[in-house]
Scaffold this active site. Sequence first.
Site, PDB file in Angstrom:
ATOM      1  N   GLN A 247       0.827  -1.212   0.000  1.00 18.27           N
ATOM      2  CA  GLN A 247       0.000   0.000   0.000  1.00 18.27           C
ATOM      3  C   GLN A 247       0.855   1.254   0.000  1.00 18.27           C
ATOM      4  OE1 GLN A 247      -3.311  -0.361  -0.544  1.00 18.27           O
ATOM      5  NE2 GLN A 247      -2.601  -2.483  -0.696  1.00 18.27           N
ATOM      6  N   HIS A 250       1.599   3.044  -3.362  1.00 20.93           N
ATOM      7  CA  HIS A 250       0.566   3.763  -4.105  1.00 20.93           C
ATOM      8  C   HIS A 250       0.851   5.257  -4.212  1.00 20.93           C
ATOM      9  CE1 HIS A 250      -2.534   0.897  -5.133  1.00 20.93           C
ATOM     10  NE2 HIS A 250      -2.490   0.367  -3.939  1.00 20.93           N
ATOM     11  N   GLU A 315      -8.464   2.436   6.281  1.00 15.86           N
ATOM     12  CA  GLU A 315      -9.046   1.989   5.011  1.00 15.86           C
ATOM     13  C   GLU A 315      -8.981   0.464   4.880  1.00 15.86           C
ATOM     14  OE1 GLU A 315      -8.493   2.809   0.206  1.00 15.86           O
ATOM     15  OE2 GLU A 315      -6.840   3.232   1.571  1.00 15.86           O
ATOM     16  N   HIS A 316      -7.777  -0.105   4.963  1.00 16.53           N
ATOM     17  CA  HIS A 316      -7.590  -1.553   4.893  1.00 16.53           C
ATOM     18  C   HIS A 316      -7.074  -2.044   6.242  1.00 16.53           C
ATOM     19  CE1 HIS A 316      -6.623  -0.031   0.746  1.00 16.53           C
ATOM     20  NE2 HIS A 316      -7.494  -0.979   0.412  1.00 16.53           N
ATOM     21  N   ASP A 349      -7.390  -5.311  -3.994  1.00 12.72           N
ATOM     22  CA  ASP A 349      -6.974  -4.239  -4.904  1.00 12.72           C
ATOM     23  C   ASP A 349      -7.182  -4.657  -6.357  1.00 12.72           C
ATOM     24  OD1 ASP A 349      -6.190  -2.462  -2.985  1.00 12.72           O
ATOM     25  OD2 ASP A 349      -4.047  -2.893  -3.128  1.00 12.72           O
ATOM     26  N   HIS A 408     -51.571  21.651   7.367  1.00  8.37           N
ATOM     27  CA  HIS A 408     -51.508  20.234   7.719  1.00  8.37           C
ATOM     28  C   HIS A 408     -52.848  19.783   8.325  1.00  8.37           C
ATOM     29  CE1 HIS A 408     -47.217  20.806   7.140  1.00  8.37           C
ATOM     30  NE2 HIS A 408     -47.006  19.509   7.348  1.00  8.37           N
TER      31      HIS A 408
END
Length: 427
Positions: A247, A250, A315-316, A349, A408
Amino acid sequence: MEYLKRAESHEQTFSEEVEKTVKEIISNIKANGDAAVKEYEERFSQSVRPLRVSEEEIEKSISELPENVKVLIDRVVERISAFAEAQLNCILPLEKDFGSGIHMGHRIIPVEKVGAYIPGGRFPLLSSGPMVVAPAKVAGAKQIIACSPANYKGGIHPAVLYGLKRSGATDIFAIGGAQAIAAMAYGTESVPEVDVIGGPGNRFVAEAKRQVFGKVGIDLIAGPSEVLVFADETAEPKKCAADLLAQAEHDPYARAIMVSTSRTMAEETIQEVDRFLKEFSSNSPAHDSWANMGEVIVAETLEEGLDICNDYAIEHLHVHVKDSRSLMDRLHNYGSLFLNSDSSVVFSDKVSGTNHTLPTDRAARYTGGLWVGNYVKVVTHQEITGAGIELLASHAAEQSEIEGLEGHHLSAALRLAENNVTSKTGN
């Protein structure tokens, strides 16, 4: 809790400068359409090509793609679509009586026009297009507009184009950045206006999605990749290190974090990361990511480790712990969960089928990732007859009088009168 390594910085997705730049881009595109989009494409991407990718260009580009790459992408589309279909089948329509004469329910209706943003990035990621587009196709969207930067020989990479076509994109545009988000949100002479926008991107894309939200729906705002490896003494340092670096590569601002109940294992993992990095290319983002953003934390107990994981809302979340499934109910803040040491985040992924567009910056506290549900609307309906009118109109008339809402009260009282019923208020 003890830090063996602490991040030196933390990327701020939003800043006043980014906010101002994006606001100007959106305003210009709203006013000037294609001309403004072309201006930004030339300025930011040095692209002077047509905005729309024609069918002829798509076919020619795809013809250059090796067959083995097509096979890989076909498998990606198949698996992502299959998981999205299974998820959609869990969202069931509802028709039920809630008392005599009170029938209510909901329908599942697909969003008609979807905008899909596919980052250009440093590499042509084969799964990125299908991750955003395939769930929209499964949901039943009539039109799927895909935008991706023209950063490969003056166009979109053939593998990305093939993935978009196989996934179901109906219109493809070579537009990147905030200008792509603005074009899809407001429409131009060439780019159709959409109803919802999905897909990850850099901080300008994320800020643009934030600013157009309300005009259109969005999936979520996703920043640089994050992974937290939670490990005990049974974990293998090499696997932990590899999962962190997968990761980290990235983006220079990607966050690779380890939380371990074993100091020895944590220290060995740091050594393995350093050893692996010597073999990485010198320009790999993993070097800066690990140096500046990487963290290693030693937890005194398993309970403390679980608390740290939930607090990071990562995230992961990859659990390298013996009998990891037994911890599942105690982990609740994450974008996607990976149980046991061999359930690599890389599988998700690329090809396992779950979506890799996931919440970052602790957004997992309140949302999950992109899924087929982002592309459907759950809309309610009701039909009131007979005894249901008496019950609900009587209640509504009385409550409306208390609230001082004359319209109403009128609407409810008319139903009472037509059904020869007197409300409790005597009106």
